[in-house]
Enzyme design. Structure first.
Site: not given
Length: 663
Positions: A178, A180, A214-215, A266, A273, A374
């Site tokens: 996913g 993240g 940590d994203g 972006r 996907r 992915d």
């Protein structure tokens, strides 16, 4: 010839099993794939503004929507945007999310963000007017500090989200993955082109899909993604796009070292996907597979009628090039046992798009580095840039990923790996594809395949996926040959060109360690009178060598010049078949339109990162970006000496660089 291995590809056998009456899922397939050729590619496109005015709109006036979140099921733990908004961020995850395709989640705010650069072409293409990037509203939006369409008082409006998906990574099932660290803000529609994009922030903080991470995103990898996204678009290679790059000066991110954080804004027509289907199949969620398939056909593509039909009988190399479209959704094609329904057409569209994209990668020597499922786009885009690279010296076994010890994702393997990924998609769609005329029967929709019907369904799915595999090969080869023909300055295609020109050139490049993209740019300027005799050709051959001379293993300068001269003789003969002998100037213009002078090689990006991150430079980023957006120019009006250095011979210590997935 390494390239000729492609002809032997695609004997596909997929074994299915019936798990129980209500839930049908394919098992691990048995696949026989011949190694695809290492050298196949495609691509090029013109994106520069060319002095044209940008008639975009303001950020406020840009049409925005949230079709994705209004059409598909949310995380049941936070079923509404308000539920997520009220919850402390730490309660959102990370955690497992089932029965959903996304979770509502807001970006983490940042202190004193610095907008480092904006793509002017990206700004235009998304529909924003020039100068909008200077507004505080824009800067706050792309830094994750502003939600444009959320009414705090009413608790309603468009709310950000992160997608749920899984994936096969290096050939092994990785489970739930996913977004993240990527959070989508909204969908926007360009008022002029009517193209809808999904705007996303990468590095915007933790989501339920962050797992143990940590994203965050570091400046180093963000610079790389920002530049290459727009560079690929300028080369006309299908890709996700980059709008802006923002430095987060107070964000310190631990990777191999402590690094500054950043956010890339972006955008793409879709961020879905193959991994999105993978997770649903792994969980046996057949209803969501059907719902997602329908959403993609109706909302990502231009409707069921836009999808390609079953090929006419005959050689796929001929019939696959322009399939019929415009069939109503309910149309079933083919005789008994070969019935193809709308889901087969959906699969075919996804396969064809990816065939063209990987052809473009091969023709322009782009290597993704991490082609997991992915990281494979359902829209056929280059997506999620980690340890990517453009080839320096032509080495088909090169991988830019220093963790890829088996070279699974090497340049030469990319066409095969994309097909491997597409087979995973075929498994996910297998029940719908194989259902044929029964795909809309009430009993099938509700309960799935029965034991008695399973053998027929399995056989039909096998046959359809096999036929689509042949189509993948045909579309791939056609696109590759089209691009290589143009890169060599030819107007026509001959069957013998594949071996005499394409394959022999690639073998020569590999043996002599010649720079791939620079060879084509230098070839563009070769005049026919300069290669009229063998001595002339041997002299001109030196143009293609490195500054330090010939570097190939067990190769002398004499033998290298002889080999290049022999190829130039064949090329000259073909050029004279397509062009008048006095048309050098016209041919050079045509070749330079498809053979870039500037490519953002790894050594350039590495230097750029050092200068921006450690040297504190800012203008260099815009200069490099301007060159990347206009790669076919002869000069860019900046610093002639510096431009030539960046377009010149790759420093010996900067060739074939590798990096990690850490970003």
């Amino acid at each position: 010839m390494l390239i000729l291995k492609l002809i032997e590809v695609f004997y596909i056998y997929i074994l299915f099993m019936l798990l129980h009456k209500l839930s049908w899922r394919p098992t691990k397939p048995l696949i026989r794939l011949a190694q695809m050729a290492s050298h196949i590619t495609n691509g090029a496109s013109k994106t520069e503004l060319n002095g044209a005015t940008n008639d975009g709109v303001s950020l406020v006036d840009l049409p925005r929507s949230h079709v994705f979140t209004s059409s598909l099921p949310p995380d049941p733990a936070f079923p509404s945007a308000l539920d997520s908004h009220k919850a402390p961020r730490r309660e959102l995850g990370p955690r497992m999310v089932k029965g959903a395709l996304y979770t509502f989640v807001r970006p983490e705010t940042s202190e004193e963000p610095e907008l480092l650069s904006v793509s002017k072409v990206g700004l235009r293409d998304i529909g924003l007017r020039e100068g909008e990037e200077k507004t505080e509203e824009f800067k706050e939006l792309v830094a994750g500090n502003k939600l444009l369409d959320w009414d705090e008082e009413k608790g309603e409006g468009i709310y950000p989200w992160a997608q749920c998906y899984g994936g096969w990574q290096f050939g092994s099932w990785a489970g739930q993955l996913g977004d993240g660290r990527a959070i989508s803000l909204f969908e926007s529609t360009n008022p002029s082109t009517k193209t809808r994009y999904e705007l996303q922030l990468k590095g915007a903080g933790k989501t339920p899909y962050s797992r143990f991470a940590d994203g965050k995103a570091v400046l180093r990898s963000s610079i790389r993604e920002f530049v290459v996204s727009e560079a690929l678009n300028a080369l006309r290679i299908p890709t996700t796009r980059a709008l802006s790059l923002t430095l987060l000066p107070h964000s310190k991110v631990r990777r191999e070292r402590i690094e500054p954080g950043a956010i890339v804004a972006r955008f793409a027509q879709s961020w879905l996907r193959i991994g999105t289907f993978d997770i649903l199949r792994a969980r046996g969620d057949r209803n969501l597979i059907r719902q997602l398939s329908t959403y993609i056909a109706e909302n990502v593509f231009s409707g069921w009628e836009s999808l390609p039909s079953k090929l006419a009988s005959g050689n796929p190399n001929e019939t696959a090039l322009n399939p019929e479209r415009g069939l109503p959704a309910k149309t079933i094609q083919g005789g008994e046992g070969e019935e193809e329904n709308r889901f087969a057409r959906l699969y075919r569209e996804i396969v064809r798009r990816n065939a063209k994209t990987v052809a473009a990668w091969q023709a322009y020597a782009f290597t993704n580095g991490v082609l997991n499922t992915d990281n494979t786009s359902l829209f056929g885009l280059s997506i999620d840039f980690g340890p990517f690279a453009f080839l320096d010296d032509f080495d088909p076994n090169y991988t830019p990923n220093h963790d890829d010890h088996m070279r699974r994702y090497s340049y030469s393997n990319q066409p095969t790996i994309i097909w491997w990924n597409l087979l995973r998609l075929g498994e996910s769609l297998g029940e719908l594809i194989g259902a044929g005329v029964k795909v809309d029967d009430a009993e099938f929709v509700e309960k799935g395949v029965t034991k008695d019907y399973a053998p027929e369904l399995i056989k039909r799915a096998e046959d359809i996926i096999g036929r689509v595999g042949e189509e993948y090969k045909a579309v791939f080869l056609d696109e590759y040959k089209r691009l290589m023909t143009a890169r060599l300055g030819l107007k026509s295609q001959k069957e013998e060109d594949f071996e005499n020109l394409f394959s022999e050139l690639l073998d020569t490049m590999e043996a002599l360690e010649l720079d791939f993209n620079q060879f084509f740019r230098k070839l563009s300027s070769v005049k026919l009178p300069d290669i009229e005799t063998d001595d002339h050709r041997k002299f001109v051959a030196g143009r293609f060598f490195h500054h330090e001379g010939v570097t190939g293993l067990n190769v002398t300068e004499e033998s290298a010049r002889k080999r290049v001269a022999e190829w130039l003789a064949r090329w000259r003969t073909r050029i004279l078949e397509d062009w008048d002998e006095n048309a050098d100037a016209e041919r050079e213009i045509a070749m330079k339109k498809v053979n870039p002078k500037f490519i953002p090689k790894s050594w350039i990006l590495d230097e750029l990162i050092q200068r921006v991150e450690r040297g504190g430079e800012r203008e260099i980023l815009d200069h490099i970006m301007h060159m990347a957006l206009n790669p076919y120019e002869d000069s860019w009006g900046w610093d002639e000496k510096e431009e030539e250095r960046l377009c010149g011979d790759v420093p010996r210590t900067g060739r074939a660089m590798q990096c990690s997935c850490s970003s």
